[in-house]
Design a protein around this motif. Sequence first.
Motif, PDB file in Angstrom:
ATOM      1  N   VAL A   1       4.754  53.457  -5.459  1.00  0.00           N
ATOM      2  CA  VAL A   1       3.439  53.823  -4.924  1.00  0.00           C
ATOM      3  C   VAL A   1       3.467  54.087  -3.418  1.00  0.00           C
TER       4      VAL A   1
ATOM      5  N   ASP B   1      -3.408  52.839  -5.266  1.00  0.00           N
ATOM      6  CA  ASP B   1      -2.435  52.414  -6.272  1.00  0.00           C
ATOM      7  C   ASP B   1      -2.957  52.613  -7.683  1.00  0.00           C
TER       8      ASP B   1
ATOM      9  N   ASP C   1      -1.034  58.299 -12.532  1.00  0.00           N
ATOM     10  CA  ASP C   1      -0.081  59.400 -12.384  1.00  0.00           C
ATOM     11  C   ASP C   1       1.258  59.052 -13.030  1.00  0.00           C
TER      12      ASP C   1
ATOM     13  N   ALA D   1      -2.191  56.024  -8.540  1.00  0.00           N
ATOM     14  CA  ALA D   1      -0.740  56.175  -8.656  1.00  0.00           C
ATOM     15  C   ALA D   1      -0.235  55.666 -10.000  1.00  0.00           C
TER      16      ALA D   1
END
Length: 297
Positions: free
Chosen positions: A7, A85, A91, A88
């Motif tokens: 991250v 985060d 993702d 992230a």
Amino acid sequence: MERLVDVAPGVRLWAEDLPATGPDPEPEPVLLVMGANASGLVWPDALVDRLAERHRVIRYDHRDTGRSTWAFDEHPYAVTDLAADVVAVLDAFDVPRAHLVGMSMGGTLVQLVLLDAPGRVATATVFCTAALGGYGSPDLPAPPAELLALWEHLADPRDAPAELDWRVAHWRALSGTGTPFDAEEFRALERRVIAHAGRHDNPAAHARAAQTGLDRGAELAAVEVPTLVVEAPEDPINPPPHSGHLARALGRGRLVRIPGMGHAITRTVVAPLAAAILTQTTLTPTAGAVAAQDPQR
């Protein structure tokens, strides 16, 4: 499936992706966002299992908890970085949009994602939390003095048995008096958390994280993502009327109350909490549906 998620430079988060157990061939994902200084394993397995009947469930360890990177002194960060985060993690698992569920500080992070990345959120559920910028208002109570005094010793050095005793005492204070407190339930939970992390200390990094960028309560009115606020009437940190204030502040907020609930997911509240979350994730029209009707959105 467990994995580590990068991250930031030198910072990795442990995350777990749990498949749905129900018949839906394409279950929508739910991302669980835990509170301050708490590992993702604080989400009870009984709750995760209930959600997995309808959803793919993802949970993770914040920075400086569990099996994620512990390095606040070398890589200091802000609470807003913890919100980044969240995205992230989505993702990393190739999830374009998920139902977000946030407890305590996790509810703060979910609010920030609603403001900064609303397209990533199908629905939101938050509980044991306060509205962004809500503290400091004379109409919204602060945590009681006895809890603040307990927090002064959050990061004190203790050996493993003393740390375990302190954590159980802390959970007792957080749980309130609305339901019976089972010390052995939380002792077993914290033994598991400590074993998962491989260490028993608590640097209280999230208490030291910068608080800049959180005074954004006025922006919540523009949030179009359906958001459920669960009121925990025995919560000593964010007692009523915090939950009602947050529900009214949100553009599409609604409020439900779980009697007896404090600032903890005890065995007695797992069933009503799971039911509330699943009602939100499976029966609520999503922001995507609203946006599809409005080409200007």
